[in-house]
Design a protein around this motif. Sequence first.
Motif, PDB file in Angstrom:
ATOM      1  N   LYS A 184      12.851  -3.263 -13.097  1.00 45.91           N
ATOM      2  CA  LYS A 184      11.610  -2.797 -13.947  1.00 45.91           C
ATOM      3  C   LYS A 184      10.770  -4.055 -14.262  1.00 45.91           C
ATOM      4  CE  LYS A 184      10.987  -0.151 -17.939  1.00 45.91           C
ATOM      5  NZ  LYS A 184      11.741  -0.094 -19.112  1.00 45.91           N
ATOM      6  N   ASN A 185      11.343  -5.319 -14.537  1.00 46.13           N
ATOM      7  CA  ASN A 185      10.713  -6.240 -14.773  1.00 46.13           C
ATOM      8  C   ASN A 185       9.766  -6.827 -14.004  1.00 46.13           C
ATOM      9  OD1 ASN A 185      11.596  -6.944 -17.333  1.00 46.13           O
ATOM     10  ND2 ASN A 185      12.894  -8.676 -16.846  1.00 46.13           N
ATOM     11  N   GLN A 186      10.299  -6.444 -12.405  1.00 44.49           N
ATOM     12  CA  GLN A 186       9.584  -6.866 -11.364  1.00 44.49           C
ATOM     13  C   GLN A 186       8.562  -6.072 -10.792  1.00 44.49           C
ATOM     14  OE1 GLN A 186      11.734  -8.157  -7.853  1.00 44.49           O
ATOM     15  NE2 GLN A 186      13.414  -7.584  -8.565  1.00 44.49           N
ATOM     16  N   GLU A 187       8.475  -4.860 -11.475  1.00 42.32           N
ATOM     17  CA  GLU A 187       7.644  -3.697 -11.038  1.00 42.32           C
ATOM     18  C   GLU A 187       6.270  -4.053 -10.929  1.00 42.32           C
ATOM     19  OE1 GLU A 187       8.099  -0.402 -12.968  1.00 42.32           O
ATOM     20  OE2 GLU A 187       9.552   0.459 -11.495  1.00 42.32           O
ATOM     21  N   ASP A 188       5.649  -4.860 -11.915  1.00 37.65           N
ATOM     22  CA  ASP A 188       4.236  -5.219 -11.980  1.00 37.65           C
ATOM     23  C   ASP A 188       3.909  -6.314 -11.281  1.00 37.65           C
ATOM     24  OD1 ASP A 188       3.609  -3.245 -13.832  1.00 37.65           O
ATOM     25  OD2 ASP A 188       3.636  -4.572 -15.494  1.00 37.65           O
ATOM     26  N   ASP A 189       4.852  -7.269 -11.106  1.00 35.03           N
ATOM     27  CA  ASP A 189       4.218  -8.196 -10.091  1.00 35.03           C
ATOM     28  C   ASP A 189       4.377  -7.616  -8.530  1.00 35.03           C
ATOM     29  OD1 ASP A 189       3.878 -10.124 -11.911  1.00 35.03           O
ATOM     30  OD2 ASP A 189       5.841 -10.614 -12.114  1.00 35.03           O
ATOM     31  N   LEU A 190       5.247  -6.747  -8.258  1.00 32.48           N
ATOM     32  CA  LEU A 190       5.460  -6.398  -6.895  1.00 32.48           C
ATOM     33  C   LEU A 190       4.349  -5.586  -6.607  1.00 32.48           C
ATOM     34  CD1 LEU A 190       9.084  -5.348  -6.477  1.00 32.48           C
ATOM     35  CD2 LEU A 190       8.135  -7.467  -5.852  1.00 32.48           C
ATOM     36  N   LYS A 191       3.651  -4.724  -7.679  1.00 37.84           N
ATOM     37  CA  LYS A 191       2.599  -3.877  -7.436  1.00 37.84           C
ATOM     38  C   LYS A 191       1.434  -4.722  -7.150  1.00 37.84           C
ATOM     39  CE  LYS A 191       3.031  -0.198  -9.915  1.00 37.84           C
ATOM     40  NZ  LYS A 191       3.044   0.359 -11.358  1.00 37.84           N
ATOM     41  N   LEU A 192       1.368  -5.962  -7.915  1.00 33.95           N
ATOM     42  CA  LEU A 192       0.195  -6.660  -7.613  1.00 33.95           C
ATOM     43  C   LEU A 192       0.103  -7.201  -6.211  1.00 33.95           C
ATOM     44  CD1 LEU A 192      -1.988  -8.787  -8.613  1.00 33.95           C
ATOM     45  CD2 LEU A 192      -0.233 -10.370  -9.244  1.00 33.95           C
ATOM     46  N   LEU A 193       1.496  -7.604  -5.566  1.00 36.00           N
ATOM     47  CA  LEU A 193       1.491  -7.916  -4.139  1.00 36.00           C
ATOM     48  C   LEU A 193       1.372  -6.870  -3.199  1.00 36.00           C
ATOM     49  CD1 LEU A 193       5.146  -9.817  -4.076  1.00 36.00           C
ATOM     50  CD2 LEU A 193       2.860 -10.670  -4.376  1.00 36.00           C
ATOM     51  N   SER A 194       1.325  -5.751  -3.509  1.00 36.14           N
ATOM     52  CA  SER A 194       0.647  -4.690  -2.829  1.00 36.14           C
ATOM     53  C   SER A 194      -1.032  -4.540  -2.820  1.00 36.14           C
ATOM     54  CB  SER A 194       1.082  -3.231  -3.426  1.00 36.14           C
ATOM     55  OG  SER A 194       0.477  -2.198  -2.622  1.00 36.14           O
ATOM     56  N   VAL A 195      -1.317  -4.851  -4.077  1.00 35.37           N
ATOM     57  CA  VAL A 195      -2.845  -5.053  -4.044  1.00 35.37           C
ATOM     58  C   VAL A 195      -3.296  -5.933  -3.138  1.00 35.37           C
ATOM     59  CG1 VAL A 195      -4.681  -5.513  -5.764  1.00 35.37           C
ATOM     60  CG2 VAL A 195      -2.971  -4.106  -6.420  1.00 35.37           C
ATOM     61  N   LEU A 196      -2.469  -7.197  -3.214  1.00 34.05           N
ATOM     62  CA  LEU A 196      -3.016  -8.389  -2.427  1.00 34.05           C
ATOM     63  C   LEU A 196      -2.912  -8.288  -0.797  1.00 34.05           C
ATOM     64  CD1 LEU A 196      -1.700 -11.188  -4.750  1.00 34.05           C
ATOM     65  CD2 LEU A 196      -3.861 -10.463  -4.501  1.00 34.05           C
ATOM     66  N   GLY A 197      -2.279  -7.004  -0.479  1.00 37.00           N
ATOM     67  CA  GLY A 197      -2.202  -6.589   0.920  1.00 37.00           C
ATOM     68  C   GLY A 197      -0.810  -7.096   1.435  1.00 37.00           C
ATOM     69  N   TYR A 198       0.317  -7.280   0.703  1.00 36.17           N
ATOM     70  CA  TYR A 198       1.590  -7.572   1.199  1.00 36.17           C
ATOM     71  C   TYR A 198       2.297  -6.080   1.750  1.00 36.17           C
ATOM     72  CZ  TYR A 198       2.480 -12.135  -0.737  1.00 36.17           C
ATOM     73  OH  TYR A 198       2.416 -13.365  -1.037  1.00 36.17           O
ATOM     74  N   LYS A 199       2.872  -6.133   2.557  1.00 34.24           N
ATOM     75  CA  LYS A 199       3.247  -4.979   3.433  1.00 34.24           C
ATOM     76  C   LYS A 199       4.769  -4.260   2.605  1.00 34.24           C
ATOM     77  CE  LYS A 199       1.322  -5.645   7.840  1.00 34.24           C
ATOM     78  NZ  LYS A 199       1.277  -6.645   8.820  1.00 34.24           N
ATOM     79  N   PRO A 200       4.893  -3.119   2.554  1.00 27.22           N
ATOM     80  CA  PRO A 200       5.962  -2.596   2.044  1.00 27.22           C
ATOM     81  C   PRO A 200       7.294  -3.513   2.241  1.00 27.22           C
ATOM     82  CG  PRO A 200       4.485  -0.767   2.714  1.00 27.22           C
ATOM     83  CD  PRO A 200       3.924  -2.083   3.221  1.00 27.22           C
ATOM     84  N   ARG A 201       7.466  -3.613   3.569  1.00 27.58           N
ATOM     85  CA  ARG A 201       8.874  -4.316   3.959  1.00 27.58           C
ATOM     86  C   ARG A 201       8.736  -5.694   3.384  1.00 27.58           C
ATOM     87  NH1 ARG A 201       8.829  -7.683   7.927  1.00 27.58           N
ATOM     88  NH2 ARG A 201       6.905  -7.219   8.565  1.00 27.58           N
TER      89      ARG A 201
END
Lengths: 272, 226
Positions: A184-201
């Motif tokens: 849960k702690n990571q969720e926001d930062d990971l969502k941000l990565l998705s916004v920046l264009g990181y692939k799901p993998r």
Amino acid sequence: MLKSQIKAMLRNKSNRKYIVILFIMFIFLNIGINLTYIIDRYYDIKLKEIADDATIDALKEIRVSPGAGIDEDGIVHSLSLTNEQQENIKKTKYVIDFKAETWEFLGVTYNIYKFHVDDWKHVGYVKNVLDKQGIDTGVYGGSLNIQVFMENFFKVRSFANVIKYVIIIMTILIIFIIYKNLIKNQEDDLKLLSVLGYKPRQIRKIKFANLLTITAISWLIGIIVLVILFNIFVTVLGKLEINLLEDVTINVIVYAIILLLATLIKNKKKSL
Amino acid sequence: MEKVKIEKGYKEYIKYKERIDILEDINVNFETNKIYMIVGESGAGKTTLLNIIGTLDSLTKGNLYIDGKDVTKLNENEKAKLRMEKIGFIFQDFYLNKYMTVEENIMEPLYINEKYNKTTRKQRTDKLIEMVNLTDRKKHFPRELSGGEQQRVAIARALANEPDIILADEPTGNLDKTNEIKIFEILKSLRDNGKCVIVVTHSDRVKKYADIILKLEEGKLKIDED
Ligand SMILES: Nc1ncnc2c1ncn2[C@@H]1O[C@H](COP(=O)(O)OP(=O)(O)O)[C@@H](O)[C@H]1O
Ligand SMILES: [Mg+2]
């Protein structure tokens, strides 16, 4: 990529707090897994204080003496165990060095079977098993002192067995909750990565790298502390033969299952 | 030059088994060298529209074209690549990683761009930091910066991979007047450098920075003439 993510994750105080809790849980889990073993060793040492080697050896011995019967002609015959019964005894768990002996008394030869059980704690078990097969056994129960001691041991042992599973279940539960919180702690930062264009993998890779790093750190500290505790146990209890491979396997399996469950059981999705 | 186009765009949510139409029959073009401002009341669907343009959300019906290419049917990996190459996001609450320094935050999008290696990544980051005037704040964490400075970090990060489309969701919503002017000065210079800038806002105060104002009302998007 992973390095900067892991670095940031470790700067988070609450993640560091979870590492400390995880390390404590690791210790508890491993003490839990080995609790009955530690109690057994403790009572072995205690027994040595109240009984000598020969007595302890005698405690491990079980005898079967079928006695004698009289046939129709009035002749006394010694009774014996069938071959099958003898094989069954040899095959019983914990039984070692089964021996058949004879004993002469008043012109009659009696059959006596003697064997040892590997550990005095297992005598009761073996006796029970043979009882069920209709084989009457005799044991040397020891002095009153020893009998009280043994009774005490079996009480503590069955209590410890319950405590062991309570500890294991509690620690597994807490470890699971910690992993959920870490995710849960990571969720926001990971969502941000998705916004920046990181692939799901790539995001999944970062998520697991973070979790594994935290696990590895908590294990590392945990193992160091366990080794210290182990050395204390050893000085108190003498030689401990903990099966390291088995221990490591149990830990890896337990943690893998917890991690998997924590990842699979999803929280309610939160939108941006 | 046309950058983004939505054709017959619809968006609906099912909430408590009831259908809510957020966007209805949206037809719009966004071009380079322009600042677009999408205005509308809170809850009108502005964020939803912006997220759809940025491929973070998708249309229920209709098509979205970016650089003439229909992106409606792209899979998650293709969408991620498109975001990396073509779209820069700016949010009201900056959305920085709290545990990364200014430098590290700005570097985040560069790791997934094969164009950069360790050295050029560092050079590019330094250049971006210089561009938003934060060179002396490089090693600082977001909590050590003012709101305006944090938003500048977010802008530098959004520009890292040189996207043509800048999507800003209430970028000055949490900032004072001075910082608002600073942020819009940056957005204006981006426009002049050939970017397509789309800003969402519910404040009338910032309307003056727009080249084109679009009003989102009851699901419909209309050009605001006044
Ligand atoms: N994931 C979602 N599920 C259901 N309803 C949503 C979701 N996201 C947004 N909405 C609804 O869509 C409407 C528009 O939201 P939003 O685009 O955030 O508006 P704005 O940015 O204009 O304030 C709101 O009524 C909101 O409750
Ligand atoms: Mg909004």
